[in-house]
Structures are given as structure tokens and as C-alpha cells.
Enzyme design. Structure first.
Site, PDB file in Angstrom:
ATOM      1  N   LYS A 198     -21.327  -3.338   4.454  1.00 52.00           N
ATOM      2  CA  LYS A 198     -22.391  -3.765   5.268  1.00 52.00           C
ATOM      3  C   LYS A 198     -22.196  -4.380   6.515  1.00 52.00           C
ATOM      4  O   LYS A 198     -22.897  -5.294   7.160  1.00 52.00           O
ATOM      5  CB  LYS A 198     -23.085  -4.971   4.278  1.00 52.00           C
TER       6      LYS A 198
ATOM      7  N   HIS B  71     -13.367   1.262   2.090  1.00 55.75           N
ATOM      8  CA  HIS B  71     -13.547   0.126   2.261  1.00 55.75           C
ATOM      9  C   HIS B  71     -12.349  -0.659   1.951  1.00 55.75           C
ATOM     10  O   HIS B  71     -12.136  -2.010   1.783  1.00 55.75           O
ATOM     11  CB  HIS B  71     -14.720  -0.505   1.641  1.00 55.75           C
TER      12      HIS B  71
ATOM     13  N   SER C  16     -27.186  -8.725   4.782  1.00 51.61           N
ATOM     14  CA  SER C  16     -27.484  -7.397   4.402  1.00 51.61           C
ATOM     15  C   SER C  16     -26.823  -7.035   2.855  1.00 51.61           C
ATOM     16  O   SER C  16     -27.457  -6.307   2.225  1.00 51.61           O
ATOM     17  CB  SER C  16     -26.454  -6.642   5.455  1.00 51.61           C
TER      18      SER C  16
HETATM   19  P1  A3P Z   1     -28.955  -4.743   7.688  1.00 52.93           P
HETATM   20  O1  A3P Z   1     -29.073  -4.846   6.214  1.00 52.93           O
HETATM   21  O2  A3P Z   1     -28.904  -6.139   8.296  1.00 52.93           O
HETATM   22  O3  A3P Z   1     -30.457  -4.088   8.140  1.00 52.93           O
HETATM   23  P2  A3P Z   1     -23.206  -0.686   6.133  1.00 52.93           P
HETATM   24  O4  A3P Z   1     -23.598   0.820   6.527  1.00 52.93           O
HETATM   25  O5  A3P Z   1     -21.780  -0.862   6.530  1.00 52.93           O
HETATM   26  O6  A3P Z   1     -23.753  -0.580   4.521  1.00 52.93           O
HETATM   27  O7  A3P Z   1     -24.127  -1.591   6.763  1.00 52.93           O
HETATM   28  C1  A3P Z   1     -25.520  -1.652   6.550  1.00 52.93           C
HETATM   29  C2  A3P Z   1     -26.123  -2.316   7.812  1.00 52.93           C
HETATM   30  O8  A3P Z   1     -26.236  -1.400   9.078  1.00 52.93           O
HETATM   31  C3  A3P Z   1     -27.473  -2.571   7.452  1.00 52.93           C
HETATM   32  O9  A3P Z   1     -27.877  -3.855   8.256  1.00 52.93           O
HETATM   33  C4  A3P Z   1     -28.437  -1.417   8.099  1.00 52.93           C
HETATM   34  O10 A3P Z   1     -29.697  -1.729   8.381  1.00 52.93           O
HETATM   35  C5  A3P Z   1     -27.710  -1.097   9.263  1.00 52.93           C
HETATM   36  N1  A3P Z   1     -27.685   0.323   9.975  1.00 52.93           N
HETATM   37  C6  A3P Z   1     -27.656   1.466   9.244  1.00 52.93           C
HETATM   38  N2  A3P Z   1     -27.516   2.342   9.805  1.00 52.93           N
HETATM   39  C7  A3P Z   1     -27.819   1.935  11.151  1.00 52.93           C
HETATM   40  C8  A3P Z   1     -27.915   2.348  12.549  1.00 52.93           C
HETATM   41  N3  A3P Z   1     -28.000   3.822  12.783  1.00 52.93           N
HETATM   42  N4  A3P Z   1     -27.924   1.786  13.676  1.00 52.93           N
HETATM   43  C9  A3P Z   1     -27.874   0.367  13.456  1.00 52.93           C
HETATM   44  N5  A3P Z   1     -27.683  -0.057  12.274  1.00 52.93           N
HETATM   45  C10 A3P Z   1     -27.712   0.425  11.111  1.00 52.93           C
END
Ligand code: A3P
Length: 302
Positions: free
Chosen positions: A42, A104, A134
Site C-alpha cells: 500500500k 514485500h 489505504s
Molecule cells: P490509495 O488507497 O490511497 O488510493 P500498492 O500498489 O502498494 O498496493 O498501493 C496502493 C496505493 O497506490 C493506493 O492508494 C492506490 O490508489 C495507489 N495507486 C495505484 N496505482 C497508482 C498510480 N498509477 N498512480 C498513483 N497512485 C496509484
């Protein structure tokens, strides 16, 4: 968290993933040209995977017919921890070089061959307040093992105590931070918030780090912008594969990986007292490291 956690060598692992992570730790054979995308979940993993993949494959596919338009970034860059826990590790072994792989695992638990071969490691971290929010939303979508989601206040307390998937977050981040200070040419340490602020600079930095820098011609032709655009939150969220696609039958739909994007959503879910408490934990944990993670401090936001 609506998933069961087990502690292993100082970190909390989802119970379903732990045996795979341990098998991977022991058996994974790195190749010298492997590139690893690493993170506490996240923290921007999906975005970093997409960017790294788009950079490395930019001469292979035209941007209007790129695999990322029809595949979720987690398909293009597999999460090894998951592959090993579902018996799909042979797919990782069968991947042609140069591979981009994701994990991870904290640095201290990475398979030995990754370290001994001096592979390129890219790590992304994020303001812990936004990581927690998140995570909470993501887990509410999971509801695996028939477990009910926990209230946000309970998740907050557990997170602060380090009891969260792949937590404690601070130890996870610090291990990679320290390694990036020791070996900056091998460990690239990024912050989600700096990626949001200066995506072009980060994309160029990433390309250089993985050994395929943009040529002056590419820069002139706007290839850096194309990579940023292809991987942008709005673009990825709007793709059919990320609206209704699914990575695995029992898992969340891909849209769960593209919730809100951006920095500072914690303001909508934490009162100032909670935010201050979490900021304090972060400051104490990182004291003396030279690293800061509180992208938007409570006082600044007020
Ligand atoms: P939020 O839940 O705050 O919206 P991970 O990929 O490590 O699981 O992290 C997820 C977070 O990255 C989520 O945040 C998601 O919306 C955001 N995210 C996913 N794709 C993204 C992108 N292309 N650009 C910016 N943020 C992104």
C-alpha cells in the site's frame, strides 16, 4: 485486518503467504540482471511496477498497444511471495531475462542470492498515515477466510503497534533506507509523494538506475511523458482490465488497487489527535536515521 497474521523473524506476515515467503527465501535463484521492485504493501507498489515495466519495455511495444493497457501491473510484474505460496514459482523461473520481480519481504529476509548477486533493488515508501488508510480500505475489500473487517480505530491501534501485514512498517522502511545509504548504486529508495510531485524526474532516474536511460532523442520525442501518462492513476484506473478484471478467482477485483491515489487522504479518516500520535511514532522510530516519512504533517495540514 480480516486476514490472519503470523510473526516471523520480527515481521507480521499474512498466514496464507508465510509458507511461500519462507520457501522463496530458501529456494529463489536470482539472476544478475534481475530487477526487484520492493515495498511495504500500500505504498505505491502497483505504480512503481507499472513504471519500471513501461520503462524497460518501451522500445518493445508502441504506447497505444502496450501490454499495460490490457494487463494489470501485477500480471506484468509478478509478486514472488504470492507465486511461491500458490505453487506458481515455476512461472517465475520460466520468465525470460531481464526479469522484473516484486516482493514485500523486508530486506533482512530477502533470498540470499539477490544479495550475493548484487541485483538492482528499487524500494518505494509512503507516509504511514496514508499507508494505513489505504490498507484498511483494501482489507475491507478482501474479507478472506470469512473474517469480518475491523473498525478503523482498531486497525489504527494495531498499525501503531507494528501489528499489520508486513509490519512493523518503520522497520521495513528503515532496513531498505539503510541499505540504500550503504549501496546507493544498487538500492534506489523512492517516496510515493516525490513520485507524485515530480513523475518525470523519477521516471528518468528509474530508467538510469535500471540501465536503460532515455536518449536525448527519446526525451525530445516525449517518451518520458508517454511513460508517465501510460502509468498515471487516472489512465490505469480507467482501463477495462482494472475496472472488472481479477488476478485470481478468490481475490479482489483489480479496481481495489486503484482506490483514490494521491497524498493526504488520511485527513478524511483520522482526527488530528490520531494523526499526531502516528506522526510521533514515526518520528521516534526514524530518529537519527536521516529519513522522514510524514509527507504532510498534522500541523502543516491544519
Ligand atoms: P490509495 O488507497 O490511497 O488510493 P500498492 O500498489 O502498494 O498496493 O498501493 C496502493 C496505493 O497506490 C493506493 O492508494 C492506490 O490508489 C495507489 N495507486 C495505484 N496505482 C497508482 C498510480 N498509477 N498512480 C498513483 N497512485 C496509484
Amino acid at each position: 485486518w480480516a486476514i490472519r497474521l503470523r510473526k516471523y523473524q520480527g515481521f507480521w506476515f499474512p498466514q496464507q503467504i508465510l509458507p511461500g515467503s519462507m520457501a522463496m527465501q530458501q529456494n529463489f535463484k536470482a539472476r544478475p540482471d534481475d530487477v526487484f521492485v520492493l515495498s511495504h504493501p500500500k505504498s505505491g507498489t502497483t505504480w512503481l511496477k507499472a513504471l519500471t515495466y513501461a520503462i524497460v519495455t518501451r522500445t518493445k511495444y508502441p504506447f497505444d498497444r502496450h501490454p499495460l493497457l490490457s494487463q494489470n501491473p501485477h500480471e506484468c510484474v509478478p509478486l514472488m511471495d504470492r507465486s511461491y505460496s500458490t505453487g506458481q514459482d515455476s512461472e517465475i523461473e520460466a520468465m525470460p531475462s531481464p526479469r522484473i520481480l516484486n516482493s514485500h519481504l523486508p530486506y533482512s529476509l530477502l533470498p540470499h542470492s539477490i544479495k550475493s548477486l548484487d541485483c538492482q533493488l528499487i524500494y518505494v515508501c509512503r507516509d504511514p498515515k496514508d499507508v494505513l488508510v489505504s490498507r484498511w480500505f483494501f482489507n475491507n475489500r478482501m474479507r478472506s477466510e470469512g473474517m469480518e473487517p475491523i473498525p478503523f480505530t482498531k486497525a489504527f491501534e494495531m498499525f501503531c503497534e507494528g501489528n499489520s501485514p508486513y509490519g512493523p512498517l518503520w522497520e521495513h522502511v528503515l532496513e531498505y533506507w539503510e541499505e540504500s545509504q550503504r549501496r546507493p548504486d544498487k538500492v534506489l529508495f523512492l517516496k510515493y509523494e516525490e513520485m507524485l510531485e515530480e513523475p518525470m524526474r523519477i521516471v528518468k532516474r528509474l530508467a538510469q538506475f535500471v540501465g536503460c536511460p532515455f536518449t536525448p532523442e527519446e526525451e525530445k520525442e516525449g517518451v518520458v511523458e508517454e511513460v508517465v501518462k501510460l502509468c498515471s492513476f487516472d489512465k490505469m484506473k480507467s482501463l477495462e482490465v482494472n475496472i472488472s478484471g481479477k488476478l485470481r478467482p478468490e481475490f479482489v477485483t483489480n479496481d481495489a488497487f486503484f482506490r483514490k491515489g494521491g497524498a493526504g487522504d488520511w485527513r478524511n479518516h483520522m482526527d488530528p489527535e490520531m494523526a499526531r500520535k502516528l506522526d510521533r511514532v514515526t518520528e521516534q522510530k526514524l530518529e537519527g536515521s536521516g529519513l522522514t516519512l510524514n509527507a504532510v504533517g498534522v500541523e502543516a495540514a491544519a
